[in-house]
Scaffold this active site. Structure first.
Site, short mmCIF file in Angstrom:
data_model
loop_
_atom_site.label_atom_id
_atom_site.label_comp_id
_atom_site.label_asym_id
_atom_site.label_seq_id
_atom_site.Cartn_x
_atom_site.Cartn_y
_atom_site.Cartn_z
N GLU A 91 29.81 43.25 50.76
CA GLU A 91 30.29 44.58 50.36
C GLU A 91 30.77 44.63 48.91
OE1 GLU A 91 30.94 44.46 54.88
OE2 GLU A 91 31.25 43.09 53.18
N HIS A 138 38.48 48.09 64.01
CA HIS A 138 37.30 48.96 63.96
C HIS A 138 37.63 50.42 64.31
CE1 HIS A 138 35.34 45.04 64.19
NE2 HIS A 138 34.20 45.62 63.86
#
Length: 675
Positions: free
Chosen positions: A401, A470
């Site tokens: 990322e 998450h």
């Protein structure tokens, strides 16, 4: 320095090194003269840290003969030699260092944040941050079929960062025309290289990524030039990246005022005896390439240019205080109204359709992320796009990322409009630096000269048992960062319009979609999210809230998932003769507080519902702003329904307890109105 050839290039390299050295000597004199008798970092014409590169000139001087204006260079916090070698405007760079309005960034960047779009130069104060944007600039060149290249500079202190290793991997994987130059001056502030890596030299790292690695010993400008020449030819011909590591040194401390207690006191004297500028000058004269008189002219010419630059800076006006408020956002000009109602489709299809239409209309739009190609995106945002646009524009990435999201800064600077996907907002920690310090700030730090039309898409929200890593929304985190715009659609119509607006915007937009609203067949969602969506292109203004239900007794403000909770609550409240007005914020940054204030002026009561954490969040911001504006005019004290300050729990019972819902909103309204 051996086998030196008589060539114009070598004289240019020598002249560039002299200019760099003399420039910093003068800069240092001015910097320190205003800080006597006691050193104060904030005093004088040039405040702040000052990182000088004297001694490191050989690592950069080659650029003066091997690079073109359309090549990109990303430097470090020690940038003057790289800037001068790339041909940065010396007058305006000096004015920038002095904080003048006539500087390259109007005094907003200073010496660690130099931007010159005419020669595609930029630098930053974050160690290792040069590598990802260089990837983006190189990728843009490759996509456009050009032979321009990118060069990224880093010190030995940057080599153990994830950004560097991720960037090497991506550059090699995609065969990008980029050169990584490592300036090993043996000190990462006070930590010696031997204490930070077990490797014999930095170039060895290239082997692990299948690209050439070259080690230049003894700070040799000619060897550096020869290695760079091969690397440039390799990059321009499409053969891919090269890593060059040069053993160099700095004559001064990490910064001016550094007590340098960490290195031996005689080390600098020993280094000065090997000064590459003196050695090269002597050899050029000895071999008859230049005469002593020509050497004097080179030195005098450098000083003349430098003196002129400092005179320009001294005569440039200072900015006024409120100039600080300019250049946070680039101007935008887009507004497309739909003419048809369309058809009902789920949010994830609406998002994909918006991206598809913008990619069809603008070849500079591309989408990158993990599993966005063959898979179509974990949450369906790129469904069907790989087959339509191919793997160059719908680009699957490794789990890197920092590198691929950081590359968006370079892509944007090179004229692209990248969309990069952060799969879950929870993962932002590994990529916060390029988002917060570069993508969000480059327009401002460049004085408005560099636009960052970047869209960062990310999934948010809980309610389905995915636990603490998450399930976060983190609206407030992104909203807190100046320079970012943040949007959160609650239905299919807004999802398409906001995505088109985000892609057309000249500023970075964080597009946060709630997983529980997307309409995915494998996840529950409220049917109210599925709305009619025109097939044609249209926009929704970023920063404009929407009143989704009129009411008179209380204003309920929601965002994303809580809009549907608020609508459900409002319907049930009607049964008890309570009329609730529901506002869908749609955007967090800019935040449309005017619509909220106007509504509360009418109803006299305010409830804010948000799935994000309560502390320092969106609920606090809205309540504070409304209370300040309507102090003493509201019928009731404001209230909020939000998630408590705990990680999102896994157990369904605990998760349901912690997340907002319509019943909690109803209870809050009844408690507020005492009904």
């Amino acid at each position: 320095m051996k086998n030196i050839d008589s060539s114009e290039d070598l004289v240019t390299i020598y002249s560039t090194m002299i200019k760099s050295r003399k420039y910093e000597e003068k800069l240092r004199d001015i910097y320190l003269s205003d800080k006597k008798p006691l050193f104060s970092i904030a005093a004088g014409k040039i405040p702040g840290e000052m990182h000088l590169s004297a001694g490191q000139e050989p690592s950069a001087a080659w650029m003066s003969v091997l690079l073109r204006d359309d090549d990109f260079v990303y430097g470090t916090h020690r940038p003057h030699h790289t800037a001068i070698s790339k041909g940065v405007d010396l007058n305006r760079m000096t004015a920038e260092i002095m904080g003048k309005h006539g500087g390259l960034s109007k005094g907003k960047g200073g010496h660690m944040h130099i931007f010159d779009t005419k020669v595609n130069f930029a630098c930053a104060g974050i160690v290792g941050s040069s590598f990802p944007p260089a990837l983006g600039a190189a990728l843009a060149s490759k996509l456009d079929g050009k032979d321009s290249i990118a060069v990224a500079y880093g010190g030995d202190g940057s080599l153990n960062q994830g950004m560097f290793l991720e960037s090497l991997n991506l550059a090699s994987l995609w065969k990008l025309p980029v050169i990584f130059v490592i300036e090993n001056n043996d000190w990462a502030i006070s930590v010696e290289t031997k204490d930070s890596t077990p490797l014999e030299n930095d170039a060895i790292r290239a082997k692990g990524f299948g690209l050439p690695g070259v080690h230049i010993k003894d700070n040799d400008p000619v060897k550096m030039y020869e290695a760079a020449e091969k690397a440039v030819k390799r990059a321009r011909s499409g053969e891919g990246p090269t890593l060059i590591s040069i053993d160099t040194y700095r004559y001064y401390g990490h910064f001016e005022g550094d007590p340098e207690v960490y290195r031996p006191k005689n080390q600098v004297k020993e280094l000065l005896a090997k000064d590459p500028i003196k050695i090269m000058g002597a050899e050029l004269i000895e071999k008859g390439i230049i005469t002593k008189d020509e050497d004097d002219r080179i030195n005098n010419s450098a000083m003349e240019e430098i003196n002129q630059a400092f005179a320009f800076a001294e005569n440039s006006p200072l900015p006024i205080g409120d100039d600080a408020m300019d250049d946070v956002y680039a101007p935008v000009n887009y507004s497309i109204n739909p003419t048809t109602k369309g058809r009902k489709i789920p949010m994830y299809i609406a998002i994909s359709e918006a991206i598809s239409q913008e990619m069809e209309g603008n070849a500079n739009v591309l989408y990158m992320g993990e599993d966005v190609g063959k898979y179509g995106g974990i949450f369906g945002a790129t469904t069907g796009l790989l087959a339509k646009f191919g793997p160059e524009r719908i680009r699957d990435t490794p789990i890197s990322e920092s590198a691929f999201i950081g590359s968006a800064a370079g892509l944007a600077a090179a004229g692209k409009r990248p969309i990069v996907e952060l799969m879950f907002s929870d993962f932002v920690g590994v990529t916060l630096d390029p988002i917060m310090n570069h993508i969000a700030k480059n327009h401002y730090m460049s004085g408005g000269s560099v636009n960052m039309p970047v869209v960062i898409t990310t999934a948010v929200g809980g309610g389905y048992g995915d636990a603490a890593q998450h399930s976060q929304t983190l609206y407030a985190l992104f909203g807190h960062i100046p320079g970012l715009k943040v949007v959160v659609p609650s239905n299919s119509y807004d999802a398409k319009g906001l995505m088109i607006s985000a892609i057309k915007d000249n500023n970075p937009v964080v597009y946060m979609f709630h997983k529980g609203l997307l309409g995915l067949p494998w996840m529950p969602y409220p049917q109210s999210t599925v709305t009619e969506v025109p097939e044609e292109e249209y926009t929704i203004p970023i920063g404009k809230a929407n009143i989704v239900k009129k009411g008179t007794d209380v204003t309920i403000v929601g965002i994303g998932s809580t809009v549907h909770m608020a609508l459900e609550a409002a319907e049930k409240l009607e049964e008890g003769k309570i009329s609730a007005e529901v506002i869908d914020l749609r955007s967090i940054k800019p935040l449309d507080t005017d619509t909220v204030i106007n509504s509360v002026s009418k109803t006299g009561s305010l409830i804010v519902a948000d799935e994000d954490y309560q502390a320092f969040g969106l609920t606090s911001e809205i309540i504070s702003t409304v209370s300040q504006k309507l102090f003493g005019k509201m019928k009731t004290a404001p209230a909020r329904v939000s998630s408590p300050d705990i990680p999102v729990p896994y157990s369904q019972r605990m998760e349901k307890y912690s997340l907002p819902d319509s019943k909690k909103i109803i209870d809050a309204v009844k408690e507020m109105l005492k009904r």
